[in-house]
Design a protein around this motif. Sequence first.
Motif, mmCIF file in Angstrom:
data_model
loop_
_atom_site.group_PDB
_atom_site.id
_atom_site.type_symbol
_atom_site.label_atom_id
_atom_site.label_comp_id
_atom_site.label_asym_id
_atom_site.label_seq_id
_atom_site.Cartn_x
_atom_site.Cartn_y
_atom_site.Cartn_z
ATOM 1 N N SER A 208 9.698 10.446 9.112
ATOM 2 C CA SER A 208 8.572 11.364 8.908
ATOM 3 C C SER A 208 9.065 12.751 9.298
ATOM 4 O O SER A 208 10.100 12.875 9.962
ATOM 5 N N PRO B 196 8.991 12.124 5.173
ATOM 6 C CA PRO B 196 7.947 12.771 4.380
ATOM 7 C C PRO B 196 7.045 13.666 5.220
ATOM 8 O O PRO B 196 6.796 13.399 6.396
ATOM 9 N N VAL C 146 1.965 2.273 10.983
ATOM 10 C CA VAL C 146 0.565 2.612 11.238
ATOM 11 C C VAL C 146 0.565 3.895 12.078
ATOM 12 O O VAL C 146 1.602 4.331 12.566
ATOM 13 N N SER D 160 0.849 -1.205 0.000
ATOM 14 C CA SER D 160 0.000 0.000 0.000
ATOM 15 C C SER D 160 0.878 1.247 0.000
ATOM 16 O O SER D 160 2.077 1.176 0.312
ATOM 17 N N GLY E 55 5.184 2.474 0.435
ATOM 18 C CA GLY E 55 5.976 1.275 0.166
ATOM 19 C C GLY E 55 5.699 0.734 -1.235
ATOM 20 O O GLY E 55 6.621 0.360 -1.967
ATOM 21 N N ASP F 205 4.610 -7.657 3.508
ATOM 22 C CA ASP F 205 3.494 -6.951 4.158
ATOM 23 C C ASP F 205 2.720 -7.919 5.050
ATOM 24 O O ASP F 205 2.669 -9.114 4.799
ATOM 25 N N ASP G 159 4.986 -10.128 9.283
ATOM 26 C CA ASP G 159 4.681 -9.170 10.349
ATOM 27 C C ASP G 159 6.031 -8.685 10.859
ATOM 28 O O ASP G 159 6.793 -9.460 11.447
ATOM 29 N N VAL G 160 6.336 -7.401 10.649
ATOM 30 C CA VAL G 160 7.686 -6.914 10.979
ATOM 31 C C VAL G 160 7.968 -6.898 12.480
ATOM 32 O O VAL G 160 9.112 -6.699 12.886
ATOM 33 N N THR G 161 6.940 -7.122 13.295
ATOM 34 C CA THR G 161 7.164 -7.160 14.748
ATOM 35 C C THR G 161 7.512 -8.567 15.231
ATOM 36 O O THR G 161 7.794 -8.767 16.415
ATOM 37 N N TYR H 85 4.047 7.895 17.890
ATOM 38 C CA TYR H 85 4.568 8.038 16.521
ATOM 39 C C TYR H 85 5.796 8.939 16.504
ATOM 40 O O TYR H 85 6.824 8.601 15.905
ATOM 41 N N THR I 155 -2.079 8.824 1.491
ATOM 42 C CA THR I 155 -2.156 7.369 1.441
ATOM 43 C C THR I 155 -3.316 6.946 2.357
ATOM 44 O O THR I 155 -3.852 7.779 3.102
ATOM 45 N N PRO I 156 -3.663 5.643 2.362
ATOM 46 C CA PRO I 156 -4.725 5.200 3.274
ATOM 47 C C PRO I 156 -4.443 5.583 4.733
ATOM 48 O O PRO I 156 -5.371 5.912 5.485
ATOM 49 N N LYS J 95 9.451 7.686 15.494
ATOM 50 C CA LYS J 95 10.078 8.250 14.285
ATOM 51 C C LYS J 95 11.379 8.977 14.627
ATOM 52 O O LYS J 95 12.317 8.964 13.819
HETATM 53 P P1 NAD Z 1 -0.340 2.700 4.342
HETATM 54 O O1 NAD Z 1 -1.333 2.469 5.410
HETATM 55 O O2 NAD Z 1 -0.807 3.078 2.978
HETATM 56 O O3 NAD Z 1 0.620 1.436 4.196
HETATM 57 C C1 NAD Z 1 1.216 0.820 5.287
HETATM 58 C C2 NAD Z 1 1.433 -0.652 4.976
HETATM 59 O O4 NAD Z 1 2.119 -1.236 6.098
HETATM 60 C C3 NAD Z 1 0.130 -1.445 4.793
HETATM 61 O O5 NAD Z 1 0.183 -2.198 3.591
HETATM 62 C C4 NAD Z 1 0.090 -2.350 6.034
HETATM 63 O O6 NAD Z 1 -0.539 -3.609 5.781
HETATM 64 C C5 NAD Z 1 1.561 -2.507 6.341
HETATM 65 N N1 NAD Z 1 1.799 -2.921 7.735
HETATM 66 C C6 NAD Z 1 1.221 -2.430 8.852
HETATM 67 N N2 NAD Z 1 1.669 -3.095 9.936
HETATM 68 C C7 NAD Z 1 2.564 -4.022 9.485
HETATM 69 C C8 NAD Z 1 3.350 -5.015 10.110
HETATM 70 N N3 NAD Z 1 3.308 -5.204 11.444
HETATM 71 N N4 NAD Z 1 4.150 -5.793 9.347
HETATM 72 C C9 NAD Z 1 4.189 -5.629 7.995
HETATM 73 N N5 NAD Z 1 3.446 -4.701 7.353
HETATM 74 C C10 NAD Z 1 2.646 -3.915 8.085
HETATM 75 O O7 NAD Z 1 0.644 3.828 4.954
HETATM 76 P P2 NAD Z 1 1.711 4.818 4.271
HETATM 77 O O8 NAD Z 1 1.192 6.184 4.410
HETATM 78 O O9 NAD Z 1 2.155 4.313 2.958
HETATM 79 O O10 NAD Z 1 2.885 4.689 5.350
HETATM 80 C C11 NAD Z 1 4.105 4.012 5.097
HETATM 81 C C12 NAD Z 1 5.171 4.568 6.024
HETATM 82 O O11 NAD Z 1 5.368 5.950 5.739
HETATM 83 C C13 NAD Z 1 4.843 4.475 7.513
HETATM 84 O O12 NAD Z 1 6.004 4.128 8.230
HETATM 85 C C14 NAD Z 1 4.411 5.892 7.849
HETATM 86 O O13 NAD Z 1 4.625 6.199 9.199
HETATM 87 C C15 NAD Z 1 5.326 6.689 6.939
HETATM 88 N N6 NAD Z 1 4.876 8.053 6.661
HETATM 89 C C16 NAD Z 1 3.718 8.272 5.999
HETATM 90 C C17 NAD Z 1 3.340 9.579 5.745
HETATM 91 C C18 NAD Z 1 2.069 9.918 5.017
HETATM 92 O O14 NAD Z 1 1.701 11.093 5.002
HETATM 93 N N7 NAD Z 1 1.400 8.986 4.404
HETATM 94 C C19 NAD Z 1 4.140 10.650 6.177
HETATM 95 C C20 NAD Z 1 5.312 10.377 6.843
HETATM 96 C C21 NAD Z 1 5.681 9.063 7.068
#
Ligand code: NAD
Length: 260
Positions: free
Chosen positions: A142, A185, A93, A15, A18, A36, A63-65, A155, A190-191, A159
């Motif tokens: 972030s 970023p 998340v 998603s 990534g 994922d 699951d990355v944890t 968060y 994104t979702p 971060k």
């Molecule tokens: P997203 O929700 O679109 O995608 C996140 C993905 O991570 C999902 O596919 C989800 O299934 C996966 N995921 C969640 N928990 C997981 C786990 N335990 N193991 C494996 N996969 C897991 O979110 P995004 O906006 O693309 O965010 C991606 C990264 O970018 C995150 O680290 C987020 O903090 C960071 N980020 C996002 C933004 C933004 O504005 N979107 C800004 C700064 C940083």
Amino acid sequence: MNLADKIAIVTGAASGLGKGIAERFVAEGANVAIADLNADAANATARQLSAKGPGKALGLAMDVTNEAAVNAGIASVVAAWGGVDILVSNAGVQIVHKLEEYPFEDWKKMLAIHLDGAFLTSRACLPHMYAKGSGAIILMGSVHSKEASPLKSAYVTAKHGLIGLSKVIAKEGAAHGVRANVICPGFVRTPLVEKQIPEQAKTLGISEDEVVKRIMLGNTVDQKFTTIEDIAEVAFLFAAFPTNALTGQSLVVSHGWFMQ
Ligand code: NAD
């Protein structure tokens, strides 16, 4: 700079950011593991990206944890493709609460996904990179790696922590040709962010339009969202840069929301 025949693992790649980074890497000729939590979405993304090429993609339930799942997942990529050159630790998340109401379980979950995830995936990839004498680790930070916002204690803490981790990897990895950098970023639609808009409106008692204009874009130089393509471009730079000249850094990509 190019990524032809490089082997990459991108977590959270089913998603958002990534997925965009994985797409860019495949377009540059890399073979990319789409790791994922959501196995179906990872497999679907891998099929979609492989069809576009020229690189290949494979779906990886991870699951990355979970230490065992991370170790097994990285080992399976090495078994399939012979090594790993690039890790993008991106899975993440968001959970927002006022600090005095933040459930401990949610705090631990946030730190586990963002910090344990980055640690476990980096630790599993490093021996393979050291064996080759080169590698790039990219951690998804972030603006909240440098700045704070209300309601985001876990968060912001996680971060900020990623910057420390990347600096240690940069120092330990240098002798082995391994670089580590953080992308920071601003808001990208994104979702993860779409979900925050109604949540923040409710918690702060303001309209969704105000959340976007005031909270998310209020401090940018041009009231614009950062895009997935902007972040994929920076990921490409960090992945392909050829020397240790660019390591231990964190780059903010936020339409000027945060300036260093
Ligand atoms: P997203 O929700 O679109 O995608 C996140 C993905 O991570 C999902 O596919 C989800 O299934 C996966 N995921 C969640 N928990 C997981 C786990 N335990 N193991 C494996 N996969 C897991 O979110 P995004 O906006 O693309 O965010 C991606 C990264 O970018 C995150 O680290 C987020 O903090 C960071 N980020 C996002 C933004 C933004 O504005 N979107 C800004 C700064 C940083």
